[in-house]
Design an enzyme around this catalytic site. Structure first.
Site, mmCIF file in Angstrom:
data_model
loop_
_atom_site.group_PDB
_atom_site.id
_atom_site.type_symbol
_atom_site.label_atom_id
_atom_site.label_comp_id
_atom_site.label_asym_id
_atom_site.label_seq_id
_atom_site.Cartn_x
_atom_site.Cartn_y
_atom_site.Cartn_z
ATOM 1 N N ILE A 79 0.834 -1.208 0.000
ATOM 2 C CA ILE A 79 0.000 0.000 0.000
ATOM 3 C C ILE A 79 0.874 1.267 0.000
ATOM 4 O O ILE A 79 0.646 2.190 -0.795
ATOM 5 C CB ILE A 79 -0.956 -0.010 1.208
ATOM 6 C CG1 ILE A 79 -1.976 -1.148 1.053
ATOM 7 C CG2 ILE A 79 -1.675 1.336 1.340
ATOM 8 C CD1 ILE A 79 -2.853 -1.387 2.279
ATOM 9 N N LYS A 112 -6.439 -0.977 15.974
ATOM 10 C CA LYS A 112 -7.353 -0.401 14.975
ATOM 11 C C LYS A 112 -8.561 0.264 15.655
ATOM 12 O O LYS A 112 -9.051 1.295 15.189
ATOM 13 C CB LYS A 112 -7.829 -1.482 13.993
ATOM 14 C CG LYS A 112 -6.731 -2.073 13.103
ATOM 15 C CD LYS A 112 -6.031 -1.040 12.231
ATOM 16 C CE LYS A 112 -5.090 -1.698 11.236
ATOM 17 N NZ LYS A 112 -4.138 -0.749 10.604
HETATM 18 N N1 LIG Z 1 -8.546 -3.431 4.753
HETATM 19 C C1 LIG Z 1 -7.953 -4.558 5.143
HETATM 20 O O1 LIG Z 1 -8.604 -5.582 5.407
HETATM 21 C C2 LIG Z 1 -6.452 -4.603 5.252
HETATM 22 C C3 LIG Z 1 -5.804 -5.775 4.880
HETATM 23 C C4 LIG Z 1 -4.439 -5.828 5.019
HETATM 24 C C5 LIG Z 1 -3.727 -4.731 5.518
HETATM 25 N N2 LIG Z 1 -4.383 -3.617 5.879
HETATM 26 C C6 LIG Z 1 -3.641 -2.502 6.455
HETATM 27 O O2 LIG Z 1 -2.704 -2.031 5.506
HETATM 28 C C7 LIG Z 1 -1.604 -1.451 6.198
HETATM 29 C C8 LIG Z 1 -0.285 -2.010 5.702
HETATM 30 O O3 LIG Z 1 -0.350 -2.248 4.351
HETATM 31 P P1 LIG Z 1 0.821 -2.913 3.524
HETATM 32 O O4 LIG Z 1 1.549 -3.952 4.324
HETATM 33 O O5 LIG Z 1 0.261 -3.285 2.207
HETATM 34 O O6 LIG Z 1 1.738 -1.625 3.351
HETATM 35 P P2 LIG Z 1 3.241 -1.500 2.990
HETATM 36 O O7 LIG Z 1 3.469 -0.082 2.635
HETATM 37 O O8 LIG Z 1 3.675 -2.527 2.022
HETATM 38 O O9 LIG Z 1 3.935 -1.854 4.383
HETATM 39 C C9 LIG Z 1 3.937 -1.021 5.505
HETATM 40 C C10 LIG Z 1 5.368 -0.657 5.813
HETATM 41 O O10 LIG Z 1 5.419 0.046 7.042
HETATM 42 C C11 LIG Z 1 6.725 -0.035 7.537
HETATM 43 N N3 LIG Z 1 6.698 -0.183 8.966
HETATM 44 C C12 LIG Z 1 6.169 -1.216 9.675
HETATM 45 N N4 LIG Z 1 6.442 -1.069 10.981
HETATM 46 C C13 LIG Z 1 7.142 0.093 11.090
HETATM 47 C C14 LIG Z 1 7.732 0.774 12.177
HETATM 48 N N5 LIG Z 1 7.697 0.261 13.417
HETATM 49 N N6 LIG Z 1 8.378 1.933 11.957
HETATM 50 C C15 LIG Z 1 8.471 2.433 10.703
HETATM 51 N N7 LIG Z 1 7.945 1.821 9.624
HETATM 52 C C16 LIG Z 1 7.300 0.659 9.821
HETATM 53 C C17 LIG Z 1 7.374 -1.296 6.952
HETATM 54 O O11 LIG Z 1 8.567 -0.972 6.251
HETATM 55 P P3 LIG Z 1 9.990 -1.338 6.981
HETATM 56 O O12 LIG Z 1 9.980 -2.816 7.161
HETATM 57 O O13 LIG Z 1 11.054 -0.836 6.039
HETATM 58 O O14 LIG Z 1 9.975 -0.591 8.273
HETATM 59 C C18 LIG Z 1 6.298 -1.845 6.031
HETATM 60 O O15 LIG Z 1 6.828 -2.346 4.840
HETATM 61 C C19 LIG Z 1 -1.796 -1.765 7.669
HETATM 62 O O16 LIG Z 1 -2.289 -0.631 8.330
HETATM 63 C C20 LIG Z 1 -2.802 -2.878 7.648
HETATM 64 O O17 LIG Z 1 -3.547 -2.951 8.837
HETATM 65 C C21 LIG Z 1 -5.730 -3.504 5.738
#
Ligand SMILES: NC(=O)c1ccc[n+]([C@@H]2O[C@H](COP(=O)([O-])OP(=O)(O)OC[C@H]3O[C@@H](n4cnc5c(N)ncnc54)[C@H](OP(=O)(O)O)[C@@H]3O)[C@@H](O)[C@H]2O)c1
Length: 223
Positions: A15, A151
């Site tokens: 995302i 959340k």
């Molecule tokens: N609507 C739904 O049902 C649904 C389904 C799935 C996900 N989501 C939500 O989507 C969001 C994530 O999406 P995604 O995984 O696709 O996004 P993404 O942009 O691919 O990943 C989020 C990035 O945040 C960074 N991050 C994580 N923990 C961190 C920390 N402690 N400090 C700084 N950066 C951090 C990580 O990069 P680094 O590893 O480089 O830190 C990670 O790659 C979440 O809020 C999740 O709950 C919603």
């Protein structure tokens, strides 16, 4: 004309990647935060761990100094630990605290920095979007305790933001992608659908429904 600025906290390969690319493609200067420091060369990258809520003020300062005040702030980072469904409280308290720091306290810090920065920002838009899911309305799911508590608290913070600052022309959203039948998309989240939706929300001057449940290719859908 000076560029608008989008700031994505928690930008990885899904995302965060598509959302950053969408705003950059529409002429925004983009800043991102993640722990790896990895991101496209044209983005201003802040390497920080949102496990420390005090890192948020420093990240905003770096972005302000380098680019200016963000118009659009997106909080996309999250923490999750699975526990047995029949032992919800088996997680160490320190792990609970660390997950909630990322899921709630650093979100609070980002909201606080955002509204403080917007007070003196002359340009629009002023939009804050949190990437949520259906756990704020699902009731307790013991296996996903810190994720669900996070959340639910995040939704509370976004609603409070709308009630407290909405009259000042600031818009806030808890964005939640769903399947057409209203069920959660879980791992089938569509990064591009998030990017399209977030850009549309940034373009919309009026506050829409803060609990923004949306369906890919359809947009806002009330469930
Ligand atoms: N609507 C739904 O049902 C649904 C389904 C799935 C996900 N989501 C939500 O989507 C969001 C994530 O999406 P995604 O995984 O696709 O996004 P993404 O942009 O691919 O990943 C989020 C990035 O945040 C960074 N991050 C994580 N923990 C961190 C920390 N402690 N400090 C700084 N950066 C951090 C990580 O990069 P680094 O590893 O480089 O830190 C990670 O790659 C979440 O809020 C999740 O709950 C919603």
């Amino acid at each position: 004309m000076t560029s608008k600025i989008a700031f994505v906290l928690g930008a990885g390969p899904n995302i965060g990647h598509d959302v950053s690319k969408m705003f950059a493609g529409h002429g925004y200067k983009v800043a991102i935060v993640n722990r790896s420091g990895v991101g496209a060369s044209e983005y201003f990258k802040v390497k920080a761990d949102l496990k420390d809520p005090l890192a948020v003020a420093s990240a905003f300062k770096q972005v302000r100094d380098a680019l200016g005040e963000p118009n659009v702030v997106i909080y996309n980072a999250f923490a999750r630990h699975f526990v047995p469904d029949d032992d919800a409280f088996s997680l160490a308290t320190s792990t609970f605290q660390a997950d909630l720091a990322i899921n709630v306290s650093s979100l609070y810090a980002a909201l606080q920095e955002t509204v403080e920065g917007w007070r003196d920002l002359a340009t629009s838009p002023k939009v804050f979007i949190f990437t949520g899911n259906g756990l704020n309305v699902a009731g307790a799911v013991p296996q996903l305790l810190t994720y669900g508590v996070g959340k639910t608290a995040a939704a509370h913070l976004i609603e409070a933001a709308v009630r407290s600052y909405g009259s000042q022309g600031y818009n806030f959203y808890y964005a939640d992608e769903r399947n057409p039948d209203g069920s959660p998309v879980k791992q089938d989240r569509d990064a591009y659908a998030h990017a399209e939706t977030y850009f549309q929300l940034a373009e919309e001057p009026e506050q829409g429904p803060w609990d923004y449940t949306f369906v890919k290719s359809k947009g806002f859908s009330k469930f």
